[in-house]
Design a protein around this motif. Sequence first.
Motif, PDB file in Angstrom:
ATOM      1  N   CYS A 453       0.862  -1.180   0.000  1.00 51.46           N
ATOM      2  CA  CYS A 453       0.000   0.000   0.000  1.00 51.46           C
ATOM      3  C   CYS A 453       0.899   1.231   0.000  1.00 51.46           C
ATOM      4  O   CYS A 453       1.814   1.329   0.814  1.00 51.46           O
ATOM      5  CB  CYS A 453      -0.905   0.025   1.226  1.00 51.46           C
ATOM      6  N   HIS A 455       0.266   4.020   1.048  1.00 48.17           N
ATOM      7  CA  HIS A 455       0.021   4.891   2.194  1.00 48.17           C
ATOM      8  C   HIS A 455       0.285   4.238   3.539  1.00 48.17           C
ATOM      9  O   HIS A 455       0.239   4.893   4.569  1.00 48.17           O
ATOM     10  CB  HIS A 455      -1.438   5.374   2.173  1.00 48.17           C
ATOM     11  N   CYS A 456       0.501   2.920   3.514  1.00 48.34           N
ATOM     12  CA  CYS A 456       0.659   2.198   4.782  1.00 48.34           C
ATOM     13  C   CYS A 456       1.858   1.267   4.702  1.00 48.34           C
ATOM     14  O   CYS A 456       2.283   0.890   3.613  1.00 48.34           O
ATOM     15  CB  CYS A 456      -0.567   1.334   5.079  1.00 48.34           C
ATOM     16  N   CYS A 471      -6.377  -2.125   0.547  1.00 45.49           N
ATOM     17  CA  CYS A 471      -5.649  -2.060   1.812  1.00 45.49           C
ATOM     18  C   CYS A 471      -6.640  -2.193   2.960  1.00 45.49           C
ATOM     19  O   CYS A 471      -7.600  -1.440   3.045  1.00 45.49           O
ATOM     20  CB  CYS A 471      -4.891  -0.744   1.925  1.00 45.49           C
ATOM     21  N   CYS A 474      -6.147   1.242   5.436  1.00 43.38           N
ATOM     22  CA  CYS A 474      -6.617   2.586   5.103  1.00 43.38           C
ATOM     23  C   CYS A 474      -7.746   2.569   4.081  1.00 43.38           C
ATOM     24  O   CYS A 474      -8.352   3.598   3.805  1.00 43.38           O
ATOM     25  CB  CYS A 474      -5.469   3.448   4.582  1.00 43.38           C
TER      26      CYS A 474
HETATM   27 ZN    ZN Z   1      -3.243   1.500   3.205  1.00 45.85          ZN
END
Ligand code: ZN
Length: 751
Positions: A453, A455-456, A471, A474
């Motif tokens: 991911c 963002h993660c 994900c 998020c």
């Molecule tokens: Zn994520």
Amino acid sequence: MSALHATEGGVLSRLAVLVEAPQHSGLIGPLDYLADQPWPAGTLVRVPLGRRVVTGVVWGPGAEGEGCLPREQLKPITEALPDLPPLPAHWLQLVRFAAQYYQRALGEMAMMVLPPELRQIDAVQWGRRFKRLNKVLNPPPPKPPSKRRAAQAAAEAVPAADADHASEPAPVSAPASASGPLPGSADTAALAATPEQAQALAALLDDTVQPPPTSLLWGSTGSGKTEVYLQHAQAVLATGRQVLMMVPEINLTPQLEARVAERFAGRRIVSLHSGLTPAQRLQHWVMAHLGEADIVLGTRLAVFTPLPRLGLIVVDEEHDPSYKQQDGARYSARDLAVYRGHLEKVPVVLGSATPSLESWFNAQPVGQGGTGRYRLLPMPSRVGQGRMPKVRLIDMGTLPKPAPGEEAPALARPLLEAVAERIERGEQSLILLNRRGYAPVLHCTDCGWKSGCPHCSAWRVFHKADRTLRCHHCGFAERVPRACPDCGNQDIAPVGRGTERLEEQLAEALPGARVGRIDADVTRHKGALEEKLASVHAGEVDVLVGTQMVAKGHDFRRITLVAAANPDAALFASDFRAAERQFALLLQAAGRAGRDAAVAGHSEMWVQTWHPTHPLYDALRRYDFEAFAQAQLKERQAAGLPPYSHLAMLRAEAKTQGAAQTFLDQAAAAMEAAAAQLNDQGGGLLLYPAVPTAVQRVANVERAQMLIEAQQRPALLKLLQQATPAWLALAQQNRPNGLIRWAVDVDPLAI
Ligand code: ZN
Ligand code: ADP
Ligand code: ZN
């Protein structure tokens, strides 16, 4: 405006009022206002706050004298909500305790536990709702059109267990008075208690034990715990008192709701959970508060329901993690229920087949290493001829290795054959796999790309049904790429297995079998879970694949085989409670099989494991919770973990990991002196260094945490209380450096 008039007349009373203000605002106690009447504590009022008018709760008389704001600077209370009795003193005490224990601002706590709608409406809006409620409670004399309307309204007020009931007229025909139960309410006859139930009930109904103790009803699945709750409740209701019954998740326990509704058809039952509309929630809450509802059936938030005639609190599946709120004020409803029982001198019954180790510890006598705080009521046998299934461990290490490049099958040969046998006999199997999606990660065999991911710090899960990479932290989702985004290789392969893939593979391996699946993905829409469960009950599914969702509570009559496809991960998880949770889950899952006497004899629980000699599986094989609990407690004691110590977790979220940890380091430094002082008095406090959380980055926010451990609980609470002002100041200072949020979690569930 009456308050302004009164100013001319003379002295206004000064009242302290709780208003919504989060801990972070630095406002911890109540605010002072002026009132033209000495509203009693617990009165719900509207007060000006900044430029808004908000709902508040009168806490008591305001303080006069030095250090207090002069009267001229105080604003008057705008109005009180009419016809709403003040919240009882016990409610205020419970809220105060919760705020202090879980380190939240008093006003925030008080407002958080009121129905959301009540926090927003003014006196006029409230008046309208109250009128509507009165119509429900006291339907006008039967005139055809209005009767129908009243019945409709009442059916809304009393959500029945299923849709069928919802269209029927209200289960209650006469209004209950606040002083007693419905006259001659006809509870359905109780079942004749088994000897074990009779023994438990004798203890529970013995009111010579005062104050009423907290009892741990430790009964295997199918031992008839629910019947004990119902009979206990019946006795309490008969004395004109109210019953609070708590369940972990309302939609996972539809059968309990149905059974309560059936047994107490003549009583007013209301539910309280977050799935209700705001209007329903307010209505149910008010009915409880007015003493009009006899039974409140609810999830964790129901523990704060004001009940003027409370006579019993039941916490079903007390070990369930859902009782702990996971954001805001992180309270444990189970623990607050026990506190509330002491406060109001009413019995509390905690029920479980696999009690939390905390409760188990409290239910062991002092002489045997426990605290002796709870009374242990064991019910080891299943009712009737139902028996727990025979446990069969499959040693994965002894199975033939798959050919190079091939994947091992989802279910080992002998297990697959056992499932096929069930299908032939017209019986059902349940395969448990606690991981949803098709595969936990996609992987490029050429360049090594994985579906991370952006963002993660986590992999994105491959969901085949809608062809997305999603994900689970998020929520970020994208269509699955056709080729590797890094090297263009067309051959990107799923790694590992989730429920979606298991379902597909089983359908392939068992031609003609009807394979179904229940997990959070297929039950997202309202009513979907009920529909899926109904088709299982109707025998339209031969093999059911599911996550922990299917392990809970359901009374499946035709399941004779339960299998855990891949349960080993929990044995080696870093969280010290992982084994406890896994044991509970497996035992609960096993409890889904062999419920019917006719098939109990050949019911089996299969476990695929690489560690067949692990003590957890050994205890499972023998259904020996006691041995498992004692072994776990020994480990906890050696490691100084709960229940032998008390924990709090300070968490921080920031733009960078450095910023999160800096705040935590400073927070630790700020309490070192206080900790040392408390340690001189035997507090046994230990501050651990700040570390990144298990999933360090979620939605581009970095997270870190710091553990605080204490031998003595009071020392821990004192430390947190003393440190809070310093932390508030530090948080302000760290904001420009990227600190976003921080929170303290007392008695954290996972570390
Ligand atoms: Zn994520
Ligand atoms: P638990 O809550 O412990 O899992 P339940 O109360 O659901 O157990 O009981 C399991 C089954 O046994 C239910 O179908 C219930 O109706 C039945 N049962 C419980 N108590 C009795 C009893 N005393 N006599 C006959 N059947 C009972
Ligand atoms: Zn590649």
